[in-house]
Scaffold this motif. Structure first.
Motif, PDB file in Angstrom:
ATOM      1  N   THR A  98     -60.765  30.184 -19.666  1.00 49.67           N
ATOM      2  CA  THR A  98     -60.213  31.208 -20.547  1.00 49.67           C
ATOM      3  C   THR A  98     -61.307  32.079 -21.161  1.00 49.67           C
ATOM      4  N   ALA A  99     -62.538  31.578 -21.237  1.00 51.76           N
ATOM      5  CA  ALA A  99     -63.646  32.370 -21.771  1.00 51.76           C
ATOM      6  C   ALA A  99     -64.094  33.457 -20.794  1.00 51.76           C
ATOM      7  N   CYS A 100     -63.700  33.352 -19.530  1.00 53.69           N
ATOM      8  CA  CYS A 100     -64.080  34.336 -18.501  1.00 53.69           C
ATOM      9  C   CYS A 100     -63.039  35.437 -18.354  1.00 53.69           C
ATOM     10  N   VAL A 101     -61.976  35.385 -19.146  1.00 55.32           N
ATOM     11  CA  VAL A 101     -60.808  36.242 -18.951  1.00 55.32           C
ATOM     12  C   VAL A 101     -60.556  37.093 -20.188  1.00 55.32           C
ATOM     13  N   GLU A 102     -60.270  38.393 -19.970  1.00 60.64           N
ATOM     14  CA  GLU A 102     -59.904  39.267 -21.088  1.00 60.64           C
ATOM     15  C   GLU A 102     -58.913  40.321 -20.606  1.00 60.64           C
ATOM     16  N   LEU A 103     -58.111  40.815 -21.549  1.00 61.81           N
ATOM     17  CA  LEU A 103     -57.241  41.955 -21.253  1.00 61.81           C
ATOM     18  C   LEU A 103     -58.097  43.213 -21.208  1.00 61.81           C
ATOM     19  N   PRO A 104     -57.897  44.075 -20.226  1.00 65.19           N
ATOM     20  CA  PRO A 104     -58.653  45.331 -20.244  1.00 65.19           C
ATOM     21  C   PRO A 104     -58.249  46.161 -21.458  1.00 65.19           C
ATOM     22  N   PRO A 105     -59.198  46.772 -22.154  1.00 67.68           N
ATOM     23  CA  PRO A 105     -58.845  47.578 -23.322  1.00 67.68           C
ATOM     24  C   PRO A 105     -58.112  48.844 -22.902  1.00 67.68           C
ATOM     25  N   ASP A 106     -57.278  49.361 -23.791  1.00 72.69           N
ATOM     26  CA  ASP A 106     -56.576  50.621 -23.524  1.00 72.69           C
ATOM     27  C   ASP A 106     -57.555  51.788 -23.553  1.00 72.69           C
ATOM     28  N   VAL A 107     -58.560  51.691 -24.423  1.00 67.87           N
ATOM     29  CA  VAL A 107     -59.585  52.732 -24.521  1.00 67.87           C
ATOM     30  C   VAL A 107     -60.938  52.077 -24.284  1.00 67.87           C
ATOM     31  N   GLU A 108     -61.696  52.636 -23.346  1.00 68.01           N
ATOM     32  CA  GLU A 108     -63.048  52.161 -23.047  1.00 68.01           C
ATOM     33  C   GLU A 108     -64.058  53.021 -23.808  1.00 68.01           C
ATOM     34  N   ALA A 109     -65.175  52.442 -24.183  1.00 65.33           N
ATOM     35  CA  ALA A 109     -66.250  53.209 -24.809  1.00 65.33           C
ATOM     36  C   ALA A 109     -66.730  54.276 -23.827  1.00 65.33           C
TER      37      ALA A 109
END
Length: 158
Positions: free
Chosen positions: A91-102
């Motif tokens: 689970t530490a390797c997984v994230e939701l992609p952000p709606d807004v990227e820097a």
């Protein structure tokens, strides 16, 4: 909790109700589970695909993070870091992609009653809908904090 790792106990051998021999016994207990293991290198921020992983029975005794057991658990997610072949997906390797990227261009929207003002800006931070991020107004150069609405707009609240 479950006994895991090296466990020490006493063993007693009895015959006809009498004690014949006793000794200390050491057991090493390991935990195994069907988990997702990378078959190819997965780059950081890369969306996951089913072809990148296989389900494999693997020893997970010493793992601190929770391993991912099904490809359905990570549908729509991406890697937080580089994952090498043979690595158990956690689970530490997984994230939701952000709606807004820097670095992405966004519309800055300000609404106050009958007045609505929009301006072009550049997101300085990544964020999901509802998060507050720093945005640079491209016209004035000022940096403001705004709430992410979706992938293309942020709202400045009065």
């Amino acid at each position: 909790t479950e006994p895991i790792g090296l466990v020490t106990g006493a063993a007693v051998i009895r015959r006809d109700g009498g004690r014949v021999e006793s000794a200390q016994v050491n057991l090493r207990i390991q935990r195994f589970a069907e988990v997702l293991v990378a078959v190819d290198k997965v780059d950081a921020r890369q969306p996951f695909t089913p072809e990148q992983f296989e389900r494999r029975r693997t020893e997970i005794t010493a793992m601190y993070e929770k391993p991912v057991a099904s490809i359905n658990e990570i549908a729509g997610y991406r890697a937080t870091r580089i994952i090498r072949p043979g690595t158990v997906l956690t689970t530490a390797c997984v994230e939701l992609p952000p709606d807004v990227e820097a670095g992405r261009t966004v519309s800055i929207v300000y609404t106050d009653g009958y007045c609505r003002v929009t301006a072009s800006g550049t997101a300085l931070q990544a964020g999901l809908a509802g998060d507050y991020v720093k945005v640079k107004n491209n016209s004035s150069g000022k940096i403001i904090v705004a709430r992410v609405v979706d992938g293309g707009a942020v709202v400045v609240e009065p």
